[in-house]
Design a protein around this motif. Structure first.
Motif, PDB file in Angstrom:
ATOM      1  N   CYS A   1      48.415  44.156  52.464  1.00  0.00           N
ATOM      2  CA  CYS A   1      47.968  44.203  51.607  1.00  0.00           C
ATOM      3  C   CYS A   1      47.971  44.468  50.990  1.00  0.00           C
ATOM      4  N   GLU A   2      47.542  43.151  49.843  1.00  0.00           N
ATOM      5  CA  GLU A   2      47.136  42.994  48.422  1.00  0.00           C
ATOM      6  C   GLU A   2      46.366  44.382  47.560  1.00  0.00           C
ATOM      7  N   VAL A   3      46.690  44.648  46.160  1.00  0.00           N
ATOM      8  CA  VAL A   3      45.796  45.745  45.341  1.00  0.00           C
ATOM      9  C   VAL A   3      45.657  45.252  45.221  1.00  0.00           C
ATOM     10  N   HIS A   4      44.007  45.646  45.204  1.00  0.00           N
ATOM     11  CA  HIS A   4      43.126  45.083  44.394  1.00  0.00           C
ATOM     12  C   HIS A   4      42.321  46.276  43.194  1.00  0.00           C
ATOM     13  N   HIS A   5      42.349  45.908  42.128  1.00  0.00           N
ATOM     14  CA  HIS A   5      41.605  47.143  40.958  1.00  0.00           C
ATOM     15  C   HIS A   5      40.246  46.698  40.800  1.00  0.00           C
ATOM     16  N   VAL A   6      40.365  48.519  41.441  1.00  0.00           N
ATOM     17  CA  VAL A   6      38.281  48.555  41.076  1.00  0.00           C
ATOM     18  C   VAL A   6      38.027  47.711  40.204  1.00  0.00           C
TER      19      VAL A   6
ATOM     20  N   ASP B   1      46.696  51.554  37.375  1.00  0.00           N
ATOM     21  CA  ASP B   1      46.938  52.338  37.689  1.00  0.00           C
ATOM     22  C   ASP B   1      46.472  52.958  39.514  1.00  0.00           C
ATOM     23  N   VAL B   2      47.490  53.781  39.717  1.00  0.00           N
ATOM     24  CA  VAL B   2      46.817  54.151  41.073  1.00  0.00           C
ATOM     25  C   VAL B   2      45.174  54.848  41.347  1.00  0.00           C
ATOM     26  N   CYS B   3      44.962  55.065  40.118  1.00  0.00           N
ATOM     27  CA  CYS B   3      43.614  55.384  39.891  1.00  0.00           C
ATOM     28  C   CYS B   3      42.677  54.580  39.756  1.00  0.00           C
ATOM     29  N   ASN B   4      43.086  53.013  39.644  1.00  0.00           N
ATOM     30  CA  ASN B   4      42.577  52.092  39.691  1.00  0.00           C
ATOM     31  C   ASN B   4      42.536  50.908  40.910  1.00  0.00           C
ATOM     32  N   GLY B   5      43.358  51.266  42.046  1.00  0.00           N
ATOM     33  CA  GLY B   5      43.965  50.389  42.774  1.00  0.00           C
ATOM     34  C   GLY B   5      43.465  51.105  44.531  1.00  0.00           C
ATOM     35  N   VAL B   6      43.126  49.759  45.053  1.00  0.00           N
ATOM     36  CA  VAL B   6      42.679  50.426  46.321  1.00  0.00           C
ATOM     37  C   VAL B   6      43.351  49.100  47.132  1.00  0.00           C
ATOM     38  N   LEU B   7      44.273  49.321  48.803  1.00  0.00           N
ATOM     39  CA  LEU B   7      45.166  47.869  50.106  1.00  0.00           C
ATOM     40  C   LEU B   7      43.513  47.476  49.984  1.00  0.00           C
ATOM     41  N   GLY B   8      43.725  45.660  49.990  1.00  0.00           N
ATOM     42  CA  GLY B   8      43.191  45.363  51.309  1.00  0.00           C
ATOM     43  C   GLY B   8      43.128  43.774  51.244  1.00  0.00           C
ATOM     44  N   CYS B   9      43.504  43.842  52.561  1.00  0.00           N
ATOM     45  CA  CYS B   9      43.461  42.562  53.269  1.00  0.00           C
ATOM     46  C   CYS B   9      42.954  41.253  51.937  1.00  0.00           C
ATOM     47  N   TRP B  10      44.157  40.304  52.621  1.00  0.00           N
ATOM     48  CA  TRP B  10      43.384  39.154  51.459  1.00  0.00           C
ATOM     49  C   TRP B  10      42.149  38.598  51.760  1.00  0.00           C
ATOM     50  N   PHE B  11      41.481  38.638  53.185  1.00  0.00           N
ATOM     51  CA  PHE B  11      39.760  38.354  53.357  1.00  0.00           C
ATOM     52  C   PHE B  11      38.968  39.324  52.559  1.00  0.00           C
ATOM     53  N   HIS B  12      39.424  40.267  52.530  1.00  0.00           N
ATOM     54  CA  HIS B  12      38.092  41.833  52.324  1.00  0.00           C
ATOM     55  C   HIS B  12      38.448  41.687  50.397  1.00  0.00           C
ATOM     56  N   HIS B  13      39.624  40.987  50.464  1.00  0.00           N
ATOM     57  CA  HIS B  13      40.002  41.525  48.887  1.00  0.00           C
ATOM     58  C   HIS B  13      39.037  40.045  48.166  1.00  0.00           C
ATOM     59  N   HIS B  14      38.830  39.578  48.910  1.00  0.00           N
ATOM     60  CA  HIS B  14      37.564  37.948  48.704  1.00  0.00           C
ATOM     61  C   HIS B  14      36.902  38.365  48.716  1.00  0.00           C
ATOM     62  N   GLU B  15      36.129  39.226  49.917  1.00  0.00           N
ATOM     63  CA  GLU B  15      34.811  40.177  50.100  1.00  0.00           C
ATOM     64  C   GLU B  15      34.413  40.538  49.573  1.00  0.00           C
ATOM     65  N   ILE B  16      35.262  41.807  48.770  1.00  0.00           N
ATOM     66  CA  ILE B  16      34.839  41.997  47.579  1.00  0.00           C
ATOM     67  C   ILE B  16      34.631  41.886  46.163  1.00  0.00           C
ATOM     68  N   GLU B  17      36.178  41.206  45.640  1.00  0.00           N
ATOM     69  CA  GLU B  17      35.127  39.981  44.619  1.00  0.00           C
ATOM     70  C   GLU B  17      34.014  39.454  44.772  1.00  0.00           C
TER      71      GLU B  17
END
Length: 270
Positions: A194-199, A209-225
């Motif tokens: 997974c990539e790490v996404h900045h919330v 920082d850990v408090c602002n990061g979550v793990l997301g696969c490339w596809f769902h990282h794109h869907e979060i954006e």
């Protein structure tokens, strides 16, 4: 088929093996190849394991059909995304050999104004065709950024320091907090791919920082954006929300790691 025939067939397959990625034309690059049985088994095993994770002991999160929207991707689309995730993970590996003193890196360029606004064009190194600047925004969120300022004649005026992405230690802490897979409910892509996404986006002042990061696969990282998935942090743990095509699921805790277990053990009201 006798033993000699099998050996001859395997030798022929090895001699004829190849893998090729063509130039980018109309926004896509054609892939072709011929893999010996053993090569194909390794690749197929990884992609099948990601596409059909039932019974996989390393994945504990199970989707709730009544709650979670179905993944609309075709099997082929999932395989393409998973292949990208696997190679992205390999590029981050400490075991990957350097190339001219640096690990394998995808170069993508755009302007500071377009990166900040999220609107405009970007270019991958080696490809003359532009892509939406959203790809550069996602790349900047997941990894490091290095500013290179050019003069009007193409000369380099300034080479800025790299802005680091999340470290390996931070990735491990995030994975421990949220569980072993992508943060999106039902997704089974392992944390290491997974990539790490900045919330809170980095360009908006969000800390790496850990408090602002979550793990997301490339596809769902794109869907979060781009939507339909949305993320927020509540008391240091992530929550997800889905809103698309008239279907809205309210905010709820995400992940099945340490944070989820601690929430489950907490007395009511805490």
């Amino acid at each position: 088929m006798n033993v000699q025939a099998v050996e001859d067939q395997a030798a022929k397959a090895m001699a004829e093996r190849f893998f090729w990625i063509g130039p980018t034309i109309d926004g896509a690059a054609k892939v072709s190849g011929l893999l010996p049985a053993g090569h194909a088994a390794v690749v197929r095993g990884v992609l099948d394991g990601l596409s059909n994770p039932k019974g996989k002991k390393t994945v504990t999160f199970q989707t709730d059909p009544a709650q979670d929207p179905a993944d609309a991707r075709t099997r082929g689309q999932k395989a393409a995304d998973h292949l990208r995730d696997v190679f992205s993970s390999a590029a981050r590996s400490a075991e990957m050999p350097d190339m001219g003193g640096d690990h394998p890196t995808v170069w993508i360029s755009t302007t500071a104004a377009e990166l900040q606004s999220g609107s405009g064009l970007a270019f991958y190194a080696g490809s003359p065709e532009p892509v939406p600047v959203s790809e550069a925004v996602q790349a900047a969120c997941a990894g490091g950024i290095q500013t290179v300022i050019f003069g009007k004649d193409g000369d380099v005026l300034n080479l800025g320091l790299e802005v680091r992405g999340f470290t390996k230690r931070q990735r491990r802490a995030i994975a421990l907090r949220d569980g072993g897979t992508c943060i999106i409910p039902g997704c089974q892509v392992p944390a290491q791919w997974c990539e790490v996404h900045h919330v809170t986006p980095y360009q908006d002042g969000g800390p790496t920082d850990v408090c602002n990061g979550v793990l997301g696969c490339w596809f769902h990282h794109h869907e979060i954006e781009t939507g339909p998935w949305h993320l927020r942090m509540t008391h240091g743990t992530p929550e997800v929300r889905y809103a698309a095509a008239g279907k809205v699921l309210d905010w709820r805790p995400a992940g099945n790691g340490t944070a989820a277990r601690l929430r489950a053990q907490a007395p009511p009201g805490e």
